[in-house]
Design a protein around this motif. Structure first.
Motif, mmCIF file in Angstrom:
data_model
loop_
_atom_site.group_PDB
_atom_site.id
_atom_site.type_symbol
_atom_site.label_atom_id
_atom_site.label_comp_id
_atom_site.label_asym_id
_atom_site.label_seq_id
_atom_site.Cartn_x
_atom_site.Cartn_y
_atom_site.Cartn_z
ATOM 1 N N GLY A 55 28.673 27.127 39.924
ATOM 2 C CA GLY A 55 29.198 27.634 40.508
ATOM 3 C C GLY A 55 31.050 27.061 40.163
ATOM 4 O O GLY A 55 31.530 28.011 41.034
ATOM 5 N N VAL A 56 31.170 25.586 40.048
ATOM 6 C CA VAL A 56 32.442 25.371 39.934
ATOM 7 C C VAL A 56 32.385 26.399 38.481
ATOM 8 O O VAL A 56 34.074 26.576 38.303
ATOM 9 N N GLU A 57 31.908 26.158 37.540
ATOM 10 C CA GLU A 57 32.689 27.034 36.587
ATOM 11 C C GLU A 57 32.504 28.486 36.462
ATOM 12 O O GLU A 57 34.394 28.653 35.885
ATOM 13 N N TYR A 58 31.833 29.118 37.151
ATOM 14 C CA TYR A 58 32.381 30.724 37.606
ATOM 15 C C TYR A 58 33.921 30.635 38.117
ATOM 16 O O TYR A 58 34.585 31.013 37.998
ATOM 17 N N ARG A 59 33.980 29.530 39.285
ATOM 18 C CA ARG A 59 35.113 29.800 40.101
ATOM 19 C C ARG A 59 36.439 29.415 39.322
ATOM 20 O O ARG A 59 37.546 30.429 39.487
ATOM 21 N N HIS A 60 36.212 27.735 38.219
ATOM 22 C CA HIS A 60 37.005 28.173 37.255
ATOM 23 C C HIS A 60 37.656 28.891 36.457
ATOM 24 O O HIS A 60 38.254 29.489 36.482
ATOM 25 N N GLN A 61 36.165 30.441 36.203
ATOM 26 C CA GLN A 61 36.583 31.306 34.667
ATOM 27 C C GLN A 61 37.501 32.263 35.709
ATOM 28 O O GLN A 61 38.323 32.895 35.251
ATOM 29 N N GLN A 63 39.395 32.007 38.448
ATOM 30 C CA GLN A 63 40.737 31.457 39.389
ATOM 31 C C GLN A 63 41.666 31.791 37.834
ATOM 32 O O GLN A 63 42.565 32.007 37.485
ATOM 33 N N GLY A 64 41.394 31.376 36.871
ATOM 34 C CA GLY A 64 41.633 31.346 35.470
ATOM 35 C C GLY A 64 42.007 32.707 34.655
ATOM 36 O O GLY A 64 43.116 32.963 34.405
ATOM 37 N N GLU A 65 41.080 33.645 35.101
ATOM 38 C CA GLU A 65 41.526 35.458 34.859
ATOM 39 C C GLU A 65 42.517 35.592 35.324
ATOM 40 O O GLU A 65 43.419 36.414 35.169
ATOM 41 N N ALA A 66 42.443 35.355 36.736
ATOM 42 C CA ALA A 66 43.294 35.935 37.967
ATOM 43 C C ALA A 66 45.517 35.134 37.368
ATOM 44 O O ALA A 66 45.607 36.300 38.087
ATOM 45 N N ALA A 67 44.666 33.856 37.099
ATOM 46 C CA ALA A 67 46.058 33.344 36.590
ATOM 47 C C ALA A 67 47.058 34.248 35.799
ATOM 48 O O ALA A 67 48.180 34.243 35.347
ATOM 49 N N LYS A 68 45.701 34.446 34.803
ATOM 50 C CA LYS A 68 45.852 35.030 33.279
ATOM 51 C C LYS A 68 47.474 36.366 33.769
ATOM 52 O O LYS A 68 47.086 36.900 33.352
ATOM 53 N N THR B 47 49.711 27.402 38.157
ATOM 54 C CA THR B 47 48.360 28.577 38.118
ATOM 55 C C THR B 47 49.785 28.442 36.142
ATOM 56 O O THR B 47 48.176 29.152 35.387
ATOM 57 N N ILE B 48 50.203 27.792 36.127
ATOM 58 C CA ILE B 48 51.200 28.638 34.418
ATOM 59 C C ILE B 48 49.735 28.195 33.247
ATOM 60 O O ILE B 48 49.898 28.774 32.339
ATOM 61 N N ARG B 49 49.808 26.821 33.605
ATOM 62 C CA ARG B 49 49.046 26.103 32.588
ATOM 63 C C ARG B 49 47.370 26.744 32.538
ATOM 64 O O ARG B 49 47.323 26.479 31.273
ATOM 65 N N LEU B 50 46.450 27.090 33.734
ATOM 66 C CA LEU B 50 45.521 27.578 33.880
ATOM 67 C C LEU B 50 45.402 28.567 32.404
ATOM 68 O O LEU B 50 44.223 28.962 32.262
ATOM 69 N N ALA B 51 47.281 29.452 33.006
ATOM 70 C CA ALA B 51 46.637 30.978 32.069
ATOM 71 C C ALA B 51 46.657 30.587 31.053
ATOM 72 O O ALA B 51 46.537 31.255 30.258
#
Lengths: 101, 181
Positions: A55-61, A63-68, B47-51
């Motif tokens: 679950g944590v890994e999915y959430r991290h994924q 969040q990462g895509e959204a940040a990107k 956020t930038i680091r994560l991106a």
């Protein structure tokens, strides 16, 4: 009483009570149940931790895509604005240059 | 050309009372309230680091963006589009402009065309520049961009068109001169 008699008395065989065997078997059954219970709890905790980890890994994924996406959008807008200003600058400079000639 | 010089201004150190990620102290809610469309993005260091972790080094465009982001501590974009002219007062932007006066900030571009003004501010220290602010005010569109960190302006200007947002064509100066005559 001499020592021999005392020793014989101390080591004489005594028959256990009627419920002795039952008590021993019941204790043995209880011990087995505890071991099984501990195993069930242990495996359940391991499964729960594994599920939480996924679950944590999915959430991290996510969040990462959204940040990107946000970062790319922000930088693209910044670049677009720089180009717009540059285009205006060129137009104004050209106009001023033509007017002064 | 002056415009190339402007875009060639780069890099710097973050100074003054602003911390590593200090966004401008300005409330855009009044401008947002009347907008028919708005884009508001705020990126903090985490956020930038994560991106950066999720930008692929195998994709050349994403790799470039990743390198660009590496020096940036924060980004803020506020862009509003209005249905009618006069939805905001240009003088309401003065408090925002004042935040880019002093503490190493300098306005390097100020273009006025009819009812439009476009300004670019950069912050410099010891020959390096970190800190970019763009205020573009048009009758039906207002955009503010703020980037805090070490940044290559030329690379930023080259980004549009790579990820789907259309690039603004830069007019040829000579052709513009001919048109103006």
């Amino acid at each position: 009483m001499n020592l021999d008699d005392e020793l014989k008395l101390a080591f004489r065989r005594e028959e256990p009570s009627a419920e002795f065997a039952e008590r021993v078997l019941a204790e043995r059954r209880r011990g087995r149940r505890n071991v099984m219970m501990r195993r069930v709890i242990g495996w359940s905790m391991a499964a729960a931790m594994l599920a939480a980890g996924f679950g944590v890994e999915y959430r991290h994924q996510a969040q990462g895509e959204a940040a990107k996406e946000k970062s790319v959008l922000a930088l693209e807008i910044a670049g677009r604005q720089l180009n717009r200003v540059r285009a205006k600058l060129v137009r104004v400079q050209a106009r001023n240059g033509a007017e002064s000639e | 050309m002056r415009s190339n010089l402007v875009l060639g201004v780069l890099a710097g150190a973050c100074l003054g009372p602003w911390s590593a990620w200090a966004q401008p102290n300005f409330d855009f809610s009044g401008f947002a309230a009347k907008a028919k469309e708005k884009v508001e993005v705020r990126l903090d260091p985490s956020t930038i680091r994560l991106a950066g972790e999720f930008l692929s080094s195998r994709n050349p465009e994403e790799e470039r963006t990743k390198k660009l982001l590496a020096g940036i501590q924060g980004v803020q974009v506020n862009s509003f589009e209005y249905a009618e002219k006069g939805a905001y007062r240009p003088e309401d932007l003065e408090p925002l402009r004042r935040q880019f006066q002093g503490d190493g900030w300098a306005r390097i571009v100020n273009v006025k065309e009819q009812n439009e003004t476009s300004e670019i501010y950069v912050r410099t220290e010891s020959g390096k520049t970190t800190g970019l602010a763009i205020i573009s005010a048009e009758p039906k569109e207002l955009t503010f961009v703020y980037i805090n960190g070490t940044i290559d302006l030329a690379q930023v200007a080259d980004l549009p068109g790579k990820f789907g947002i259309p690039k603004i064509p830069i007019p040829d100066a000579q052709k513009q001169k001919g048109k103006a005559k």
